[in-house]
Design an enzyme around this catalytic site. Structure first.
Site, mmCIF file in Angstrom:
data_model
loop_
_atom_site.group_PDB
_atom_site.id
_atom_site.type_symbol
_atom_site.label_atom_id
_atom_site.label_comp_id
_atom_site.label_asym_id
_atom_site.label_seq_id
_atom_site.Cartn_x
_atom_site.Cartn_y
_atom_site.Cartn_z
ATOM 1 N N HIS B 123 34.384 42.094 36.316
ATOM 2 C CA HIS B 123 33.060 41.546 36.658
ATOM 3 C C HIS B 123 32.438 40.759 35.495
ATOM 4 C CE1 HIS B 123 32.949 43.648 40.424
ATOM 5 N NE2 HIS B 123 32.981 44.836 39.874
ATOM 6 N N ASP B 158 41.132 45.735 43.382
ATOM 7 C CA ASP B 158 39.943 46.573 43.225
ATOM 8 C C ASP B 158 39.077 46.401 44.479
ATOM 9 O OD1 ASP B 158 38.185 47.848 40.679
ATOM 10 O OD2 ASP B 158 36.939 46.952 42.250
ATOM 11 N N HIS B 160 36.016 45.993 44.717
ATOM 12 C CA HIS B 160 34.958 45.008 44.504
ATOM 13 C C HIS B 160 35.566 43.657 44.135
ATOM 14 C CE1 HIS B 160 33.199 49.007 43.390
ATOM 15 N NE2 HIS B 160 32.259 48.584 44.215
ATOM 16 N N ASP B 245 39.578 52.064 43.339
ATOM 17 C CA ASP B 245 38.382 52.505 44.053
ATOM 18 C C ASP B 245 38.384 52.109 45.529
ATOM 19 O OD1 ASP B 245 38.229 49.898 43.204
ATOM 20 O OD2 ASP B 245 36.305 50.084 42.192
#
Lengths: 140, 348
Positions: B123, B158, B160, B245
């Site tokens: 990120h 991931d 996200h 995740d």
């Protein structure tokens, strides 16, 4: 210059954010604009408190009543992301704001440092004017 | 042969009860130990990323500010992201661990490398920390590779979207970024119509999938949406933003994958590498320690030909229609953008 039609104001529930919302409501009353109250849902809020946005929306309803602004002119927008990114996206559809308003320090901002400051990041990256409302100046 | 670069971040950069915590590293290493690899695992000490290596993907003003912030004791950078006094050194080691992994593979010319390091990175933007990430570890390694005339495929599984990695390589034709991620979810970017900048049209592939999606949906996304772009790109290196995740037990999101799904994904993505010794996994998210341990073991086991599989792959969840929609939207965006870059692979 086209008249101000839609004001987006960031809201994270902090006192500074409440001050920014009050200031945006007052400006909207004066110029006849709509206000979109924007809340960013981050990683931790998504995991820990999925009802937080509902509680914040209730706070915005209270602020709307207190300001005496027409509720039909107040809109609520929840976006996924960090506060800065969500507000930068508010310039585009569906929010399509032509002014961004933020408090001087929201949750998580670190006093006295530019790093981590949503208002500083917005000032640097936003493509529409940005107003940073210092706490205690919202009525002026 | 498995090369573990690290572990690093197992005690420093500690945010108290924050889910991105040092104990994640012990869980990951327990997953490695579960494979009982013996002499088939080589531990490599991480480098400390130097300013020139970091400056390939981050603004120097941001690096200076982050270093000073940590030196002053740290604090919250945004509602999600913290830094402590030792976070600057931890982040530089996490970034350097990727560089060490690449060098170790180059020297051996075979094997698979796993960067066991935190804080995570995908990120982190050029000029901003975000989403638990301070430095973009995978981007720093990818940029080091492209500086040596390599073509780098980054697969980000991931849960996200890796907004930082996408933004850093948005207009770089020598990096192909592929992401599958839950939608809607933080960070709010990663639509299928985000396809890359003017010099790199088609070099970004996003496949958003809905909450509840199972492993078959993620595999379908890679197969049906990303594969044409990967074939066209013909990567020389493959880097994986290996967040775990998307596992059904993870507390930060709502996909429904099992550890067996990560094994299947790993086999699939390993097939995109040009030859042995050109695949590096970077630890990103994954916050349920038990799921993290199982997923790491299943993933690495699959890459090493081991049969370790604590959970079966999953199927039957929602999302097939969303994958089809992503393919159609991407095709439409590519057509509107006009002809793709010429067949010359390496563009300077």
């Amino acid at each position: 210059m086209s008249p101000l039609q839609k004001i987006a104001v960031g809201f994270d529930g902090s006192g500074d954010a409440e001050a920014a919302v009050r200031w945006a409501f007052e400006l909207a009353r004066q110029v006849g604009a709509d206000v979109v109250v924007v809340h960013a849902v981050g990683l931790l809020e998504y995991a820990a408190n999925r009802g937080a946005a509902v509680e914040l929306e209730q706070t915005v309803e209270r602020l709307t009543r207190e300001a005496g602004i027409d509720p039909a002119r107040v809109h609520w927008h929840v976006g996924d992301g960090d506060p800065c990114s969500v507000l930068i996206r508010a310039v585009f559809a569906p929010v399509a704001a032509d002014l961004l308003v933020v408090g001087s320090r929201g949750q998580g901002a670190h006093a006295g440092l530019l790093l981590g400051s949503t208002s500083h990041e917005l000032a640097e990256h936003a493509t529409v004017p940005v107003v940073i409302v210092p706490t205690g100046r919202e009525g002026q | 042969m498995l090369i573990v670069s690290g572990p690093t971040g197992g005690s420093e950069h500690d945010g108290g009860d924050h889910p991105e915590r040092p104990a994640r590293i012990a869980a990951v290493m327990a997953g490695v130990d579960d494979l009982h690899l013996g002499t088939d695992v080589q531990i490599v000490a991480p480098y400390v990323a130097n300013p020139a290596q970091m400056a390939r993907v981050h603004d120097t003003a941001y690096l200076d500010e982050l270093a000073a912030f940590c030196q002053a004791g740290g604090g919250q950078l945004d509602p999600d992201t913290y830094a402590s006094a030792d976070s600057w050194s931890a982040a530089r080691r996490a970034a350097g661990a990727g560089l060490a992994a690449v060098d170790a593979l180059r020297q051996r010319d075979d094997g698979v490398a796993f960067v066991v390091a935190r804080p995570p990175g995908h990120h982190a933007l050029r000029d901003r920390a975000m989403g638990f990430c301070l430095l973009n570890n995978i981007a720093i390694s990818a940029a080091a590779l492209t500086a040596n005339d390599e073509r780098v495929l980054i697969v980000d599984w991931d849960v996200h979207h890796g907004n930082g990695t996408q933004a850093i390589f948005w207009d770089d034709p020598n990096v192909l970024y592929v992401s599958t991620h839950q939608w809607p979810l933080f960070p709010g970017s990663g639509t299928s119509q985000e396809i890359g900048g003017p010099r790199a049209l088609g070099r970004t592939v996003n496949v958003p999938i809905p909450a509840g999606a199972t492993g078959d949906v993620v595999r379908r996304a890679i197969d049906e949406v990303a594969l044409p772009a990967i074939d066209d790109f013909d990567p020389t290196w493959v880097l994986i933003s290996a967040g775990f995740d998307a596992h059904r037990a993870d507390p930060l999101a709502d996909l429904a994958l099992s550890s067996g799904d990560f094994a299947e994904l790993a086999r699939m993505v390993a097939g995109f590498a040009s030859r042995p010794g050109r695949l590096v996994l970077f630890l990103e998210g994954g916050y349920d320690l038990g799921a993290l341990r199982m997923s790491v073991a299943a993933t690495l086991g699959a890459l090493l030909g081991d049969t370790y599989q604590p959970e079966d792959p999953t199927c039957g969840g929602p999302g097939a229609e969303m994958v089809d929609q992503a393919r159609a939207e991407r095709d439409g965006a590519l057509q509107r953008a006009g002809p793709l870059a010429p067949s010359e692979r390496r563009i300077r």
